[in-house]
Design a protein around this motif. Structure first.
Motif, short mmCIF file in Angstrom:
data_model
loop_
_atom_site.label_atom_id
_atom_site.label_comp_id
_atom_site.label_asym_id
_atom_site.label_seq_id
_atom_site.Cartn_x
_atom_site.Cartn_y
_atom_site.Cartn_z
N LEU A 284 0.54 -1.40 0.04
CA LEU A 284 0.21 0.02 -0.19
C LEU A 284 0.95 0.90 -0.42
CD1 LEU A 284 -2.56 1.82 0.41
CD2 LEU A 284 -2.54 1.46 2.98
N GLU A 285 1.61 1.44 1.04
CA GLU A 285 2.83 2.70 1.30
C GLU A 285 2.95 2.44 -0.47
OE1 GLU A 285 5.72 5.32 3.56
OE2 GLU A 285 4.77 3.08 4.16
N ARG A 286 3.23 1.93 -1.15
CA ARG A 286 4.39 1.80 -2.31
C ARG A 286 3.39 2.57 -3.28
NH1 ARG A 286 7.77 3.87 -5.64
NH2 ARG A 286 8.59 3.30 -7.05
N MET A 287 2.26 2.25 -3.01
CA MET A 287 1.27 2.63 -4.59
C MET A 287 0.80 3.99 -4.02
SD MET A 287 0.05 -0.17 -6.34
CE MET A 287 -1.12 0.76 -7.27
N LEU A 288 1.08 4.41 -2.85
CA LEU A 288 0.67 5.74 -2.33
C LEU A 288 1.42 6.18 -2.82
CD1 LEU A 288 -0.13 4.90 1.50
CD2 LEU A 288 -2.03 6.20 -0.54
N GLU A 289 3.28 5.95 -2.65
CA GLU A 289 3.56 6.43 -3.19
C GLU A 289 4.01 6.92 -4.49
OE1 GLU A 289 7.45 4.08 -2.40
OE2 GLU A 289 7.71 5.28 -0.60
#
Length: 342
Positions: free
Chosen positions: A31-36
Motif C-alpha cells: 500500500l505504501e508503494r502504491m501511495l508513493e
C-alpha cells in the motif's frame, strides 16, 4: 472559465494486489508503494486527489484495531490524499462467501460488508474520507449461476438487501461491480435485473468500469445479451453503448475510468475478465473521454463526487513506472475537463 473541481480524481490501490501472488514475478505491491506512486504523479501542476482502498491483506487487515486504522489514515493523509470508495472483502477465502451460497456463505458476505462499514466509519471520523461508497460483487461465478439463473439471482438479491440494511445503518451505499466474471452480474441485462430485484436504489447501485462494461456490449459469458457483433461500425457502437448506458446510468454512483482492447485477461486466482489497458494503449477500443461522458451525465445528482482509475492486473513493471501514472492522470484530467462540474 475555471476548470471543474468535481469529480475528484482517485487512483485504485487494488492493482497492487489483484492477480498478484507472492513468490512469482508479479508479487503484491505494498500500500505504501502504491501511495508513493500515486502521490508522485503530476500533470501541469495537478495531482491525484485520493485513493480507493481494497480492504484485505496485505494492504488492510479487515479486523485492524481502531488505532491501526487511524495510523493508516494518517499515512494516506501525509501524502495529501483522501480516501474514497472501499472494496469490501466479500469473497470466499477472505471474510465473505458467495452471495448465492449456503446460509453461512451469505452471512459471511454480510459480515464482510459490516467490517467494511466499520472501517469506513473510522476513516470518516478521522477526516481522510468524505465521500465514496462500498463496492461489492456476488462473489461467485457465472458458471455456478447458470445452474439456476432465476433462483440464484433471487438469492443474490436477498443477500444484497441484508448487506444494504447494514450499510444504510452506517450511512453508506453499496455499488455492485459490473464485470463479466461475477454471477448474476455478468451481462448488462443480468445486472439490471439484479438491481431491480434488490429494489433499494437509494442504497444499492451500480459501479461502472469502462473496461468491463465494454465487454457487456460484446456479450462475453452471455452471448444472448450481446449488443454488438464482430466488425461493428462506429454507428453500431454508438447505438449499443446508448442502450446500455441509458439502462444502467440511473443506477450508477461509482465509476472507474479505464481502457480495454476487446480481450479478456486473468492472472493469479482472478477469473478472466475485462483486460485493463494503459490509458494510451494503441489497441484500446474506447475513446475514454467521450465514453466517460455517458456514465457521468447527471452524476452529481446521484451523489457521485469522485472517479477512480482502474489498472487492475497491469504487470508490475508497468505499475512501477512513474510515466504510467502521469499518463493516467492526464487522461482523468481530460475526463473531468470534458464532463466535470464545480
Amino acid at each position: 472559465m475555471a476548470s471543474p473541481t468535481y469529480p475528484k480524481l482517485h487512483n485504485a490501490m487494488w492493482p497492487g494486489l489483484v492477480g498478484k501472488e507472492p513468490g512469482t514475478d508479479h508479487p503484491p505491491i505494498s500500500l505504501e508503494r502504491m501511495l508513493e506512486l500515486t502521490a508522485a504523479a503530476e500533470v501541469n501542476g495537478q495531482k491525484f486527489d485520493g485513493v480507493d482502498l481494497f480492504l484485505f491483506h496485505p494492504h488492510t487487515d479487515p479486523d485492524a484495531t481502531d488505532d491501526q486504522l487511524r495510523a493508516m489514515a494518517d499515512k494516506i493523509a501525509s501524502y495529501n490524499l483522501n480516501v474514497g470508495s472501499l472494496v469490501a472483502p466479500v469473497w470466499p477465502g477472505t471474510v465473505g462467501g458467495s452471495a448465492m451460497g449456503s446460509d453461512e456463505d451469505r452471512a459471511n458476505f454480510v459480515l464482510a460488508v459490516k467490517k467494511a462499514c466499520r472501517i469506513a466509519k473510522i476513516l470518516n471520523e478521522h477526516g481522510v474520507r468524505k465521500y465514496g461508497v462500498i463496492r461489492i460483487d456476488s462473489a461467485d461465478s457465472p458458471s455456478h449461476w447458470d445452474a439456476d439463473p432465476k433462483g440464484n439471482t433471487t438469492k443474490i438479491a436477498a443477500t444484497f438487501r441484508e448487506a444494504a440494511k447494514v450499510a444504510a445503518d452506517h450511512g453508506e451505499r453499496l455499488a455492485a461491480e459490473g464485470e463479466i466474471c461475477w454471477a448474476g452480474m455478468h451481462s448488462w441485462k443480468n445486472m439490471l435485473a439484479l438491481l431491480e430485484e434488490v429494489a433499494m436504489p437509494e442504497t444499492v447501485g451500480f459501479q461502472a468500469d469502462q473496461a468491463h462494461t465494454y465487454l457487456y456490449l460484446l456479450g462475453y459469458n452471455a452471448e444472448h445479451h450481446a449488443l454488438l457483433k464482430p466488425g461493428y461500425s462506429q454507428a453500431d457502437f454508438d447505438a449499443a453503448f446508448k442502450t446500455m448506458t441509458d439502462a444502467l446510468r440511473p443506477w450508477t454512483f461509482d465509476f472507474h475510468v479505464a481502457q480495454n482492447d476487446g480481450s479478456v485477461h486473468g492472472t493469479g486466482s482472478h477469473d478472466k475478465t475485462g483486460r485493463h489497458c494503459p490509458a494510451d494503449d494503441p489497441n484500446g477500443k474506447l475513446d475514454i473521454v467521450k465514453t466517460a461522458g455517458a456514465w457521468l451525465q447527471g452524476a452529481s445528482s446521484r451523489g457521485l463526487k469522485h472517479i477512480c482509475w482502474d489498472g487492475c492486473m497491469f504487470p508490475n513493471d508497468m505499475l512501477e513506472k512513474q510515466s504510467t501514472w502521469n499518463t493516467i492522470l492526464k487522461t482523468m484530467l481530460a475526463v473531468r475537463d470534458a464532463h466535470g462540474w464545480s
